[in-house]
Design a protein around this motif. Structure first.
Motif, PDB file in Angstrom:
ATOM      1  N   GLY A  23      19.515 -15.520  17.543  1.00  0.00           N
ATOM      2  CA  GLY A  23      19.835 -15.459  16.121  1.00  0.00           C
ATOM      3  C   GLY A  23      21.237 -14.942  15.865  1.00  0.00           C
ATOM      4  O   GLY A  23      21.966 -15.470  15.023  1.00  0.00           O
ATOM      5  N   VAL A  24      21.651 -13.917  16.603  1.00  0.00           N
ATOM      6  CA  VAL A  24      23.011 -13.391  16.458  1.00  0.00           C
ATOM      7  C   VAL A  24      24.040 -14.438  16.875  1.00  0.00           C
ATOM      8  O   VAL A  24      25.054 -14.635  16.195  1.00  0.00           O
ATOM      9  CB  VAL A  24      23.172 -12.087  17.278  1.00  0.00           C
ATOM     10  CG1 VAL A  24      24.630 -11.674  17.370  1.00  0.00           C
ATOM     11  CG2 VAL A  24      22.347 -10.971  16.669  1.00  0.00           C
ATOM     12  N   ASN A  26      23.686 -17.663  16.772  1.00  0.00           N
ATOM     13  CA  ASN A  26      23.718 -18.682  15.718  1.00  0.00           C
ATOM     14  C   ASN A  26      24.477 -18.183  14.497  1.00  0.00           C
ATOM     15  O   ASN A  26      25.219 -18.948  13.880  1.00  0.00           O
ATOM     16  CB  ASN A  26      22.306 -19.102  15.323  1.00  0.00           C
ATOM     17  CG  ASN A  26      21.777 -20.205  16.192  1.00  0.00           C
ATOM     18  OD1 ASN A  26      22.369 -21.253  16.274  1.00  0.00           O
ATOM     19  ND2 ASN A  26      20.670 -19.956  16.856  1.00  0.00           N
ATOM     20  N   LEU A  27      24.283 -16.927  14.132  1.00  0.00           N
ATOM     21  CA  LEU A  27      25.010 -16.378  12.985  1.00  0.00           C
ATOM     22  C   LEU A  27      26.519 -16.398  13.223  1.00  0.00           C
ATOM     23  O   LEU A  27      27.291 -16.730  12.326  1.00  0.00           O
ATOM     24  CB  LEU A  27      24.566 -14.942  12.705  1.00  0.00           C
ATOM     25  CG  LEU A  27      23.322 -14.750  11.866  1.00  0.00           C
ATOM     26  CD1 LEU A  27      22.937 -13.285  11.821  1.00  0.00           C
ATOM     27  CD2 LEU A  27      23.531 -15.277  10.468  1.00  0.00           C
ATOM     28  N   LEU A  28      26.939 -16.021  14.425  1.00  0.00           N
ATOM     29  CA  LEU A  28      28.364 -15.912  14.708  1.00  0.00           C
ATOM     30  C   LEU A  28      29.017 -17.240  15.053  1.00  0.00           C
ATOM     31  O   LEU A  28      30.166 -17.479  14.673  1.00  0.00           O
ATOM     32  CB  LEU A  28      28.585 -14.925  15.865  1.00  0.00           C
ATOM     33  CG  LEU A  28      28.154 -13.488  15.597  1.00  0.00           C
ATOM     34  CD1 LEU A  28      28.335 -12.653  16.848  1.00  0.00           C
ATOM     35  CD2 LEU A  28      28.928 -12.899  14.430  1.00  0.00           C
ATOM     36  N   HIS A  31      25.878 -21.308  12.372  1.00  0.00           N
ATOM     37  CA  HIS A  31      25.633 -21.296  10.931  1.00  0.00           C
ATOM     38  C   HIS A  31      24.609 -20.214  10.633  1.00  0.00           C
ATOM     39  O   HIS A  31      23.745 -19.947  11.461  1.00  0.00           O
ATOM     40  CB  HIS A  31      25.119 -22.672  10.493  1.00  0.00           C
ATOM     41  CG  HIS A  31      25.185 -22.897   9.015  1.00  0.00           C
ATOM     42  ND1 HIS A  31      24.137 -22.613   8.195  1.00  0.00           N
ATOM     43  CD2 HIS A  31      26.182 -23.355   8.226  1.00  0.00           C
ATOM     44  CE1 HIS A  31      24.472 -22.903   6.951  1.00  0.00           C
ATOM     45  NE2 HIS A  31      25.719 -23.365   6.943  1.00  0.00           N
ATOM     46  N   PRO A  32      24.662 -19.586   9.451  1.00  0.00           N
ATOM     47  CA  PRO A  32      23.710 -18.509   9.146  1.00  0.00           C
ATOM     48  C   PRO A  32      22.253 -18.958   9.027  1.00  0.00           C
ATOM     49  O   PRO A  32      21.354 -18.185   9.335  1.00  0.00           O
ATOM     50  CB  PRO A  32      24.196 -17.966   7.801  1.00  0.00           C
ATOM     51  CG  PRO A  32      25.591 -18.406   7.674  1.00  0.00           C
ATOM     52  CD  PRO A  32      25.739 -19.662   8.465  1.00  0.00           C
ATOM     53  N   VAL A  33      22.000 -20.181   8.603  1.00  0.00           N
ATOM     54  CA  VAL A  33      20.617 -20.608   8.371  1.00  0.00           C
ATOM     55  C   VAL A  33      19.776 -20.582   9.651  1.00  0.00           C
ATOM     56  O   VAL A  33      18.690 -19.994   9.667  1.00  0.00           O
ATOM     57  CB  VAL A  33      20.569 -21.994   7.682  1.00  0.00           C
ATOM     58  CG1 VAL A  33      19.149 -22.501   7.574  1.00  0.00           C
ATOM     59  CG2 VAL A  33      21.224 -21.913   6.312  1.00  0.00           C
ATOM     60  N   GLY A  35      20.373 -18.857  12.267  1.00  0.00           N
ATOM     61  CA  GLY A  35      20.327 -17.461  12.685  1.00  0.00           C
ATOM     62  C   GLY A  35      19.244 -16.690  11.966  1.00  0.00           C
ATOM     63  O   GLY A  35      18.482 -15.930  12.577  1.00  0.00           O
ATOM     64  N   ILE A  36      19.129 -16.891  10.674  1.00  0.00           N
ATOM     65  CA  ILE A  36      18.085 -16.228   9.891  1.00  0.00           C
ATOM     66  C   ILE A  36      16.712 -16.734  10.310  1.00  0.00           C
ATOM     67  O   ILE A  36      15.754 -15.960  10.393  1.00  0.00           O
ATOM     68  CB  ILE A  36      18.345 -16.445   8.382  1.00  0.00           C
ATOM     69  CG1 ILE A  36      19.622 -15.702   7.972  1.00  0.00           C
ATOM     70  CG2 ILE A  36      17.160 -15.982   7.548  1.00  0.00           C
ATOM     71  CD1 ILE A  36      20.117 -16.040   6.590  1.00  0.00           C
ATOM     72  N   TYR A  38      15.822 -17.721  13.287  1.00  0.00           N
ATOM     73  CA  TYR A  38      15.471 -17.071  14.552  1.00  0.00           C
ATOM     74  C   TYR A  38      15.072 -15.618  14.333  1.00  0.00           C
ATOM     75  O   TYR A  38      14.189 -15.108  15.008  1.00  0.00           O
ATOM     76  CB  TYR A  38      16.613 -17.175  15.561  1.00  0.00           C
ATOM     77  CG  TYR A  38      16.660 -18.496  16.265  1.00  0.00           C
ATOM     78  CD1 TYR A  38      15.716 -18.828  17.216  1.00  0.00           C
ATOM     79  CD2 TYR A  38      17.645 -19.427  15.971  1.00  0.00           C
ATOM     80  CE1 TYR A  38      15.747 -20.048  17.868  1.00  0.00           C
ATOM     81  CE2 TYR A  38      17.694 -20.642  16.610  1.00  0.00           C
ATOM     82  CZ  TYR A  38      16.737 -20.949  17.560  1.00  0.00           C
ATOM     83  OH  TYR A  38      16.764 -22.163  18.195  1.00  0.00           O
ATOM     84  N   PHE A  39      15.713 -14.938  13.389  1.00  0.00           N
ATOM     85  CA  PHE A  39      15.306 -13.565  13.083  1.00  0.00           C
ATOM     86  C   PHE A  39      13.886 -13.524  12.529  1.00  0.00           C
ATOM     87  O   PHE A  39      13.101 -12.643  12.867  1.00  0.00           O
ATOM     88  CB  PHE A  39      16.264 -12.912  12.083  1.00  0.00           C
ATOM     89  CG  PHE A  39      17.589 -12.532  12.669  1.00  0.00           C
ATOM     90  CD1 PHE A  39      17.678 -11.871  13.883  1.00  0.00           C
ATOM     91  CD2 PHE A  39      18.759 -12.844  12.015  1.00  0.00           C
ATOM     92  CE1 PHE A  39      18.900 -11.527  14.432  1.00  0.00           C
ATOM     93  CE2 PHE A  39      19.987 -12.502  12.547  1.00  0.00           C
ATOM     94  CZ  PHE A  39      20.056 -11.845  13.755  1.00  0.00           C
TER      95      PHE A  39
END
Length: 90
Positions: A23-24, A26-28, A31-33, A35-36, A38-39
Motif C-alpha cells: 500500500g505504501v 502504491n501511494l508513493l 496512485h493513492p486509490v 494504496g488505500i 491495500y490498506f
C-alpha cells in the motif's frame, strides 16, 4: 485478544505487514486509490484490526479464505499491477 503465538497469528501479521508495504509503495509510486485499497485489505489480516472488525461488526474471515484471498492478492500485485512492473524493471 490472546497473547498466544501460533501459525495463524504469524501468517496474519506477516501478510498484513506485506499488504501495508504494498500500500505504501502504491501511494508513493503509482496512485493513492490502490494504496488505500491495500490498506483496507490489510485490515482483514492485521490482528488488532481484525479484532475490531469482530467486535464492532461481528464479522470474521476464516483462515482458509484468508490464505486463498492472500494468494490472489499476491499474484495480482506481482503479475498485473504497476508495482509488479516496477519491480521487474528494478
Amino acid at each position: 485478544m490472546g497473547k498466544n503465538v501460533n501459525l495463524e497469528s504469524i501468517f496474519n501479521w506477516a501478510f498484513g505487514v506485506l499488504l501495508v508495504a504494498i500500500g505504501v509503495l502504491n501511494l508513493l509510486l503509482v496512485h493513492p486509490v490502490p494504496g488505500i485499497a491495500y490498506f483496507l485489505l490489510a485490515c482483514i489480516y492485521l490482528p488488532p484490526a481484525s479484532f475490531l472488525l469482530r467486535k464492532w461488526f461481528d464479522f470474521t474471515v476464516p483462515l482458509l479464505l484468508k490464505i486463498l484471498f492472500g494468494l490472489v492478492i499476491l499474484l495480482f500485485t506481482l503479475g498485473v499491477s504497476d508495482v509488479g512492473d516496477m519491480l521487474d524493471k528494478w
